[in-house]
Design a protein around this motif. Structure first.
Motif, short mmCIF file in Angstrom:
data_model
loop_
_atom_site.label_atom_id
_atom_site.label_comp_id
_atom_site.label_asym_id
_atom_site.label_seq_id
_atom_site.Cartn_x
_atom_site.Cartn_y
_atom_site.Cartn_z
N GLY A 186 0.80 -1.22 0.00
CA GLY A 186 0.00 0.00 0.00
C GLY A 186 0.83 1.27 0.00
N ARG A 187 0.28 2.30 0.64
CA ARG A 187 0.91 3.61 0.60
C ARG A 187 2.30 3.59 1.22
N PRO A 188 3.21 4.31 0.64
CA PRO A 188 4.54 4.41 1.25
C PRO A 188 4.46 5.18 2.56
N CYS A 189 5.30 4.80 3.50
CA CYS A 189 5.27 5.42 4.82
C CYS A 189 6.61 6.11 5.06
N ARG A 190 6.60 7.09 5.93
CA ARG A 190 7.84 7.82 6.19
C ARG A 190 8.89 6.93 6.86
N CYS A 191 8.46 5.76 7.38
CA CYS A 191 9.44 4.86 7.98
C CYS A 191 10.21 4.12 6.91
N GLY A 192 9.77 4.20 5.65
CA GLY A 192 10.47 3.50 4.59
C GLY A 192 9.72 2.26 4.13
N GLY A 193 8.77 1.82 4.93
CA GLY A 193 8.00 0.65 4.53
C GLY A 193 6.81 1.05 3.67
N ARG A 194 5.94 0.09 3.48
CA ARG A 194 4.74 0.37 2.68
C ARG A 194 3.53 -0.19 3.42
N GLY A 195 2.45 0.56 3.35
CA GLY A 195 1.19 0.05 3.89
C GLY A 195 1.15 -0.05 5.40
N CYS A 196 1.94 0.79 6.07
CA CYS A 196 1.95 0.76 7.53
C CYS A 196 0.59 1.20 8.08
N LEU A 197 0.26 0.68 9.23
CA LEU A 197 -1.00 1.04 9.88
C LEU A 197 -1.18 2.54 9.99
N GLU A 198 -0.11 3.22 10.33
CA GLU A 198 -0.19 4.67 10.53
C GLU A 198 -0.73 5.39 9.30
#
Lengths: 412, 412
Positions: free
Chosen positions: B265-277
């Motif tokens: 899913g959406r890229p996250c500022r942590c570098g992962g994708r699809g994080c809950l946040e």
DNA sequence: GCCAAATAATTCAATCGCTGAACAAATAGC
DNA sequence: GCTATTTGTTCAGCGATTGAATTATTTGGC
């Protein structure tokens, strides 16, 4: 306000000696080389007088013996090293799995003194029959232990399923068991028919939990906090924290196989979608690699998969990469949540580690916030397929070491 | 099996009394109604003589006082009830968050005796300045506590970020902090400048952890194992097991915000994708509901969201349903892994519980294997936004109750 | 070879805290 | 007012730890 966790039971006069027995024995068990009474005294803060008295109790109780004089260093009366006894109590470990029964005996020092694996497809066998075969194997193990001077002090049984507090197997899907009252069916098991020290004679536990304990046992000096993942038909996880198994509120922790990794992905038999098991379960990997179970003799498919991977089969490598990625996503969740620094790949995953590790590490480093400060180690399990049996026996031994007073009271 | 957690340190002569002080005080704290010495004796298994001696120590140490005669039942000398003292030691709780500072004082019985919230946007403020403001508030709290006869016995500080063992804030993204040595900067804080009983005078901890403890404190009789989720800009979880906070191997547990829920899913500022946040974080929900932060006064957007949901706004309801679904997927992972039976929605999630609960329960019942046997409860938190401050103060109090000997030695 | 130094382990009176039973205190019911 | 009943305290006894002195056993130096 809320109940404080503090010591629940009262501390009576005699508890003092009980606790110190545990402290001293624990030190002896944890030490690298056989410690002397003097060393134990300085380490624990107890007096040498007290340590001597405690050690005497442990020796007469056959929990500890004096070792050969350790290599001397400097002047003074030579110390007498203390080691866990190899001829005292031992633990009986049992395991029932889909295609084998395993039995082993582990002594106090953690050495495996007896080990038997009986291969057989147990899915068509009734629980009562399977358990009665196990009782037979246990009888042999008991005789074998006796001939080595060991006394079985308890037993634990690992099963691939959910077990409640009473030892009933609520659900073992791959075995086809449901609500099997194991303790009742095991009534004829040789050792221990009465409760000892508040603990039932047979402890029944999840196979993944016990495998994790087995790993703890085998990895002598590794970190005592890790996540152990058993990759079989189902995927189970055992969580070990500071040398203790974490069981969750009701003892049903570790159901990692149904963590959603692709939320809208393949439907799973659990009713959810995109569960880890659908991507990293044994059957999923084999199917993705083109190894349909039907055209191979039972149980050779996993070996064949390893061979294919070694020879560079594109299908096999792709299947393993996909599985590793899914596993990595799930592991990242766990590490984010529990902050563990070691992941052990066990069961069927162990031989596949060379191929699974890279994608797993990849997902972890991408998704775990704290990975930058302290990297996560991913390594194969030290024990083989029947780690659960060793872990089960080890759990018995661990209980004795944690509470030697129970054993000492038993022998008088 | 669970090996009894063996005592690590040695058990010396005086430890006996130390342990029994904790046992008796713990019972008094956990009791529904003020217990008598006789009741404590039968409950703990200690002699009435011992209980009397222990209670005397507790009373002279200002940890316990005798309550008014309880309603009598039957013949015999009337019992004198024992309750936690309201004029002995107290805990100082501090919290720094993005847009407020909070300070509170909690007494032994868990009552909040003082409470101040200072609203201010702290992002542009330097850590040193923010902490010096906090020191000022703490000074007032200390004076207030003194005027009520309370002695501050320790302090804890909650921050929205990762904290290491030394109390350094390694990373607090929403506050813009990195590697802030809080204990050094707090050197001038009034109470406790020296180490007491091996514990630093100020304990710095993650805000989500402390909020969970606050909930444990407030929920008087609920189950003592639950997952507490703080929905703020980031999403943090506190895991409470048997009344104890689970901190993970290095104290960085609970990073639930970066559990992947939509793997690609959406890229996250942590570098992962699809994080809950990215789906259930405050900003994500507000954006999905069409409430861009820019066009509203600061901090009114969450309130507006609740209003919209109440009036049936389709956008708001859809946003909440999406967030609840994402949250449910993540919670299902946690419940599968840890086998918890209660989930508490805290922080910004608390007022949104009516809309979040249904999709969360939906995902849980779909994805959690054991949900069929024992349903999972999802409920809003009992405390409001600054639960962390109360939890921080409560953690100080809890430590005293768990180890009263430390406090008693201090006053002599 | 013998003695001093050093370290390990044991012995023993003193002490601390729990135990168990007897005793004092306080109240309800008759 | 007396008895039964329950609570809380007092006190001799005892178990386990303590600390110092003592014994045991070896190394190193003269």
């Amino acid at each position: 306000m809320t109940p404080t966790p503090g010591p629940v039971g009262a501390v009576r006069q005699g508890s003092l000696r009980e606790l110190n027995l545990a402290v001293v024995l624990g030190r002896i068990a944890a030490a690298d080389r056989p410690p002397s009474r003097a060393v134990l005294a300085t380490e624990t803060g107890l007096t040498r007088a007290t340590v001597s008295a405690v050690v005497e109790d442990l020796i007469t109780g056959r929990l500890v013996t004096e070792a050969e004089p350790a290599p001397r260093s400097g002047a003074g009366r030579p110390a007498r090293g203390l080691v866990l006894a190899g001829n005292g109590p031992a633990g009986l470990g049992l395991e029932i799995n889909v295609d084998y029964l395993a039995v082993c005996v582990v002594d106090l020092a953690g050495r495996v003194r007896h080990h038997t694996v009986h291969r057989a497809d147990l899915r068509p066998v009734s629980p009562a029959d399977a358990l009665s075969r196990l009782v037979e194997l246990a009888g042999q193990a008991r005789a074998e232990a006796a001939s080595q001077g060991l006394t079985l002090a308890g037993a634990a049984l690992g099963v691939p399923g959910l077990v409640d507090d009473a030892g009933t197997v609520r659900l073992a899907p791959n075995l086809g068991w449901r609500d099997v009252p194991v303790p009742a069916l095991l009534a004829g098991l040789p050792p221990l028919t009465e409760r000892v020290d508040g603990v039932p004679p047979i402890v029944v536990d999840n196979e993944a939990n016990l495998s994790a304990l087995g790993e703890l046992h085998a990895g002598s000096d590794g970190p005592a906090s890790f996540l152990h993942i058993s990759g079989e038909v189902g995927i189970g996880a055992g969580i070990v924290l500071d040398g203790d198994l974490f069981r969750g509120a009701r003892g049903w922790s570790g159901e990692i196989g149904h963590i959603p990794v692709h939320s809208a992905g393949r439907p799973c038999r659990c009713g959810g979608r995109g569960c880890l098991e659908q991507y990293a379960g044994q059957e999923a990997i084999l199917a993705a690699a083109g190894l349909d179970r039907a055209d191979l003799p039972a149980d050779t498919a996993p070996v064949r998969l390893t061979e294919l991977a070694e020879t560079g089969s594109v299908d096999a490598l792709r299947a393993l990469h996909e599985a590793g990625t899914a596993l990595g996503i799930a592991v990242a969740s766990v590490v984010n949540l529990l902050d563990l620094d070691t992941v052990v790949l066990g069961g069927g995953y162990a031989p596949l580690t060379p191929w699974l590790r890279p994608p797993v590490l990849d997902e972890i480093s991408r998704r775990v916030l704290t990975a930058a400060w302290s990297p996560v180690t991913v390594r194969p399990a030290a024990l083989g397929a029947d780690a659960a049996a060793v872990g089960a026996a080890g759990s018995v031994v661990r209980r004795i070491i944690a509470r030697p007073a129970g054993w000492l009271a038993r022998t008088g």
